[in-house]
Motif scaffolding. Sequence first.
Motif, short mmCIF file in Angstrom:
data_model
loop_
_atom_site.label_atom_id
_atom_site.label_comp_id
_atom_site.label_asym_id
_atom_site.label_seq_id
_atom_site.Cartn_x
_atom_site.Cartn_y
_atom_site.Cartn_z
N TYR A 591 30.66 41.60 43.27
CA TYR A 591 31.91 41.25 42.77
C TYR A 591 32.42 42.08 41.65
O TYR A 591 33.38 42.40 41.97
N MET A 592 31.50 42.12 40.66
CA MET A 592 32.30 43.05 39.29
C MET A 592 32.28 44.48 39.73
O MET A 592 32.99 45.18 38.96
N ILE A 598 38.80 47.96 41.02
CA ILE A 598 40.28 47.44 41.21
C ILE A 598 40.78 47.67 39.75
O ILE A 598 42.20 48.12 40.06
N GLU A 599 40.50 47.28 38.84
CA GLU A 599 40.72 47.44 37.41
C GLU A 599 41.33 48.93 37.17
O GLU A 599 42.17 49.27 36.70
N ALA A 600 40.34 49.72 37.43
CA ALA A 600 40.66 51.25 37.31
C ALA A 600 41.84 51.73 38.28
O ALA A 600 42.51 52.35 37.83
N ALA A 601 41.91 51.16 39.44
CA ALA A 601 42.74 51.63 40.67
C ALA A 601 44.22 51.05 40.19
O ALA A 601 45.32 51.57 40.42
N ILE A 614 43.32 49.96 46.10
CA ILE A 614 44.20 48.75 46.32
C ILE A 614 44.55 48.23 47.80
O ILE A 614 44.39 47.00 48.00
N LEU A 615 44.63 49.17 48.32
CA LEU A 615 44.99 48.53 49.78
C LEU A 615 43.75 48.04 50.63
O LEU A 615 43.80 47.03 51.34
N GLY A 624 39.05 35.60 45.85
CA GLY A 624 39.34 35.93 44.24
C GLY A 624 39.70 37.43 44.08
O GLY A 624 40.92 37.54 43.18
N LEU A 625 39.16 38.39 44.77
CA LEU A 625 39.69 39.69 44.46
C LEU A 625 41.08 40.02 45.28
O LEU A 625 42.03 40.90 44.82
N ARG A 626 41.28 39.48 46.44
CA ARG A 626 42.66 39.60 47.11
C ARG A 626 43.73 38.83 46.23
O ARG A 626 44.74 39.76 46.26
N LEU A 627 43.27 37.86 45.75
CA LEU A 627 44.26 37.13 44.77
C LEU A 627 44.67 38.05 43.61
O LEU A 627 45.84 38.32 43.24
N LYS A 628 43.49 38.64 42.81
CA LYS A 628 43.82 39.50 41.83
C LYS A 628 44.61 40.72 42.21
O LYS A 628 45.60 41.27 41.49
N THR A 629 44.49 41.36 43.30
CA THR A 629 45.06 42.46 43.77
C THR A 629 46.66 42.29 44.09
O THR A 629 47.65 42.90 43.65
#
Length: 832
Positions: A591-592, A598-601, A614-615, A624-629
Amino acid sequence: MINFKTLSKIALTGILAASLTASYAQQASSDSARLKIYRATPARINDVIHTKLDVRFDYKKRYMYGKEWATFKPHFYPTDSLRLDAKGMDIKNISVVKNGKNVPLKYKYDDSLSLNIQLDKVYHNNESYVIYIDYTSKPNELKVKGSAAINDAKGLYFINPDGTEKDKPIQIWTQGETEGSSAWFPTIDRPEQKTTDEISMTVQSKYVTLSNGKLVSQKKNADGTRTDTWKMDLPHSTYLFMMAVGDFKIYRDHWRNKEVNYYMEPKYAPYAKDIFGLTPEMIEFYSKLTGVDYPWNKYSQIVVRDYVSGAMENTTATLHGEFENQTKRQLLDSYYDFGMSTIAHELFHQWFGDYVTCESWSNLTVNESFANFSEVLWAEHKYGQDVADDQNHQDMAQYLGDPAAADKDLVRFYYVDKEDVFDDVTYQKGGRILNMLRNYLGKDAFYKGLNIYLKTNAFKNGEAQQLRLALEQASGRDLNWFFNQWYYGAGHPVFDISYKWDDASKTETVYVKQKQDGQIFSIPLAVDIYAGGKKERHKVWVNGKEDTLTFQVASKPDLVNFDGDKIILCKKTDNKPLDEFAFQYFNAPLYMDRFEAIEAAQSKETEAAGQKVILAALKDKYYGLRLKTVRALKMNNQAVHDAALPILTALAKSDANTLVRAAALTALGKLKDPAYMNIYKDAIGSQSYAVQGAALTAINGIDSLQALTLAKGFEKDNLGALTQAMITVFATNGSSEAWPFVYDKFTAGDVNTKFGMIRNFGAMTGKVKSPEFAQQGINEIKALGIKYKKFGGVGPFIINMLNNIKDDRAKMNDAASAKVADDAAKEVKDAK
């Protein structure tokens, strides 16, 4: 305990959460002289062996009339005196019981806080004696202060005792931690004291009672009351004593041959199994994980109103705040939310906190750090590694975001007030430290160590050194180095990592700097090198302020992944190029790994590698990562807009996760494009309040009159995000017709609800046509500001809101309301 600060951080808006952190910083620095005082564990002169209580309640006076028979014995040295904690009581009689008769004793009641009793003779530690006390508890007259962790400390709470508050049940409940039990019965109110007990409660026959242990008898009385007697045969600490009385429905479940019961308000009783139904599975999981079967005779959970913290792990009878009251529709949006993680947290306390209890508040970590860590353990077991890693990261971020936390030891012998120990260090940092320990030792050795710790100290007290010894016994490894820096030292590493490839020597060099103030940490960690289609793991130690790590690699690495397990509690600046982060997203497993990419992108969405990440992340396997993005998408960038829009539209239509679907609807709604109106109208029919709320907000951005009509149609069935969206619509319109609905929702809500609504409630207060309604709103906002002003940022926020309302009312030529708002702002400013 899930404390008030933790609850606020997760469940409230940033308004109160940020101010709580500030209040901790102020609190810690408010009395530097007291911070220099060593908080020694009080000497044990007498021990409580058994506590028998017979109590009845006066709802009108908010009194409890109690009779107590407590058995004591000297701990070691002979003594002719006994000191008991007893806060704000009327003491009618204190006697020693001799041959069935009460022989009065002399005593002094110091500051209505401490009873100093002269015994009838000198007792030795092979003798026990029984003290009888006739007393009245008056909690509402008690002058005590709570803290940011536990916002009240009067021990015994009468909720709506006169029945005058609409839609609020009449209840009584207790809160013992830290030293609130001595507000409702005299005792030695320290965590190291352990006693069996028997509690008899005389209540109106229509009410249900709950306490520790087993309900051994129920006796009907001639006056229409009933006396319930609960008995606890195993010793536990006095702060874990509890009582609850009220109109509760009991859902009866079981684990193996033991009762597992859920006590709910009648309104929420149909959902008891939906809310708490995983409890037996949790008990089985924790029993197997620790190697210690659930040690008590039953496990009950009860949900009460107006609770002063998050939840409390009273032995065999956990008490939850009303955030656990949820319907099936609300639960659609829950997943592994605060409510479920709290259930796991409080249950694990039955082992770590109740079965083995911290020896002093300085060692609270052996209670609360474990309970916090248990949230990750359950997530990992039930929902998978991504969910567990998400939980772990949220807690790490909370700790790292607290500016006061880095200067505090985990085991803390210096503090201004014992309540200060209930903080991000004890909970969030402590949980992460245990996660690192598990990773370092390996799961089998770690869990074996926990088993040794629990069995060695069963029904007694423990501290961090005993935990160290148990883990060393299990693993055969010395852990002094670990405990010295993580338990008895403060702070965390702040890493700056850079890289260099030398093609001639085929050498990858990793430069690691520790940039934090204070101690330099010794950290074992993994460095994963991806090259030539393979991953090679290197286990290394980082020991110095600057370390240089070199690795021989056949070809230039595609990725060097520092801390490959993503387990180290640290701040990290990882100076990798975006291409490597993109490789990390698609090839590293955790996950991390994906989170970092994602944070870098996100800051480079226009670059090809960033857009690719991102896509892909919009379709990540973990919601959770879909939500963050989705939430971070920059749709004002045309390239991102064009590439992401088809995916976003698909998510808004049909993502299996309601929170992701709601976030996608929100992102589309910000475009204010009527072309998507049919998507919003379809979403309005969802059973998810989150989806409905996002759709209603999106419609409001395009057609506010249509949104107003829809919002009115939801007035009989709305909760959570839908309620928030409705208030936004009503605030936009400023309709007086909708004010009673908004006002009722606000005034009936708990602190989380109110702070969640406050911005829209304030906006509507400023715009509503009726001056009478405006002044109602002003007074509610003022009351909230005064009550929570102790959390540093709340006062300025509320004052600013009231000043804005004053300006809005003045523009509407409502001079009377403008003056009320002005006066209210001054009252909040002057409040103590």
